[in-house]
Design a protein around this motif. Structure first.
Motif, mmCIF file in Angstrom:
data_model
loop_
_atom_site.group_PDB
_atom_site.id
_atom_site.type_symbol
_atom_site.label_atom_id
_atom_site.label_comp_id
_atom_site.label_asym_id
_atom_site.label_seq_id
_atom_site.Cartn_x
_atom_site.Cartn_y
_atom_site.Cartn_z
ATOM 1 N N VAL A 27 45.139 32.602 43.877
ATOM 2 C CA VAL A 27 44.352 33.112 45.040
ATOM 3 C C VAL A 27 43.524 33.986 44.708
ATOM 4 O O VAL A 27 42.253 34.461 45.168
ATOM 5 C CB VAL A 27 45.385 33.413 46.008
ATOM 6 N N GLU A 28 43.989 35.169 44.018
ATOM 7 C CA GLU A 28 43.464 36.496 43.300
ATOM 8 C C GLU A 28 42.193 36.051 42.820
ATOM 9 O O GLU A 28 41.249 36.849 42.978
ATOM 10 C CB GLU A 28 44.426 37.238 42.602
ATOM 11 N N TRP A 29 42.207 35.209 41.974
ATOM 12 C CA TRP A 29 41.222 34.721 41.347
ATOM 13 C C TRP A 29 39.832 34.167 42.148
ATOM 14 O O TRP A 29 38.848 34.529 42.000
ATOM 15 C CB TRP A 29 41.336 33.435 39.932
ATOM 16 N N LEU A 30 40.245 33.204 42.944
ATOM 17 C CA LEU A 30 39.276 32.887 44.058
ATOM 18 C C LEU A 30 38.621 34.074 44.753
ATOM 19 O O LEU A 30 37.551 34.139 45.071
ATOM 20 C CB LEU A 30 39.664 31.670 45.009
ATOM 21 N N LYS A 31 39.437 35.031 45.305
ATOM 22 C CA LYS A 31 38.910 36.010 46.071
ATOM 23 C C LYS A 31 38.096 37.133 45.331
ATOM 24 O O LYS A 31 37.046 37.454 45.590
ATOM 25 C CB LYS A 31 40.168 36.973 46.337
ATOM 26 N N ALA A 32 38.594 37.242 43.747
ATOM 27 C CA ALA A 32 37.452 37.921 42.944
ATOM 28 C C ALA A 32 36.143 37.065 42.676
ATOM 29 O O ALA A 32 35.102 37.800 42.864
ATOM 30 C CB ALA A 32 38.399 38.097 41.446
#
Length: 192
Positions: free
Chosen positions: A136-141
């Motif tokens: 999820v962090e990667w997608l947000k980034a």
């Protein structure tokens, strides 16, 4: 002449700015791909990454690249059922991006930055114990990177729009006023 120079400067700046920012954002996406976490999915991503790399190598011939992208899309569809829901969603997203590239007009060249992003995404998923879904962090980034890229492009266009308006207003309006004054004054002088 001034308008021509302004137009050339606008085109060059837009091209250079887009090239620089797209390369910078692609590099940032590569970095976020490298730090993405795994979710323990079991599907293998290496054949998909290999197909995407083949498409990237065949950029000079769009039809060969299109065939490699079609092969990658079929491999993605084969592996969609494997793994967790998150890996299924990641594969679906990757498949949609591949299909978006494939749907371009036949014979047109593919965007190398988009294709490079797809390759790095597939490679990152393959490197993380098989086929992992991006966290999820990667997608947000990644969403933040795309958002900042769009904002930077909009700001650049707004700057050049304002610059063109200022030049037109301060340079051409007085010239037009002078010409119109000369035309109307010469008409009144010619009247009997």
């Amino acid at each position: 002449m001034v308008l021509l120079l302004l137009f050339i400067a606008l085109i060059l700046q837009e091209k250079i700015f887009n090239d620089l920012t797209s390369k910078a954002f692609a590099a940032a996406i590569v970095e976020t791909n490298a730090t993405s976490s795994t979710d323990g999915a079991t599907a293998t991503m290496e054949p998909i990454a290999a197909s995407l790399r083949a498409a990237e190598k065949a950029l000079a011939t769009p039809e060969v690249a299109r065939a490699a992208l079609l092969q990658a899309a079929s491999k993605i569809n084969q592996h969609k059922g494997d793994g967790t829901r998150a890996s299924h969603e990641a594969l679906t997203k990757l498949n949609m991006e591949v299909l978006a590239l494939i749907s371009q007009k036949s014979g047109t060249a593919f965007d190398p930055v988009k294709l490079r992003t797809l390759v790095t995404t597939a490679e990152a998923m393959a490197a993380n114990s098989g086929a992992s879904a991006p966290s999820v962090e990667w997608l947000k980034a990644r969403q933040e990177l795309v958002k900042s890229y769009m904002e930077a492009t909009a700001q650049s266009r707004e700057f050049w729009k304002g610059m063109a308006q200022m030049i037109l207003l301060n340079l051409l309006l007085p010239v037009l006023t002078g010409l119109l004054g000369y035309v109307f004054a010469s008409r009144q002088a010619n009247k009997p």
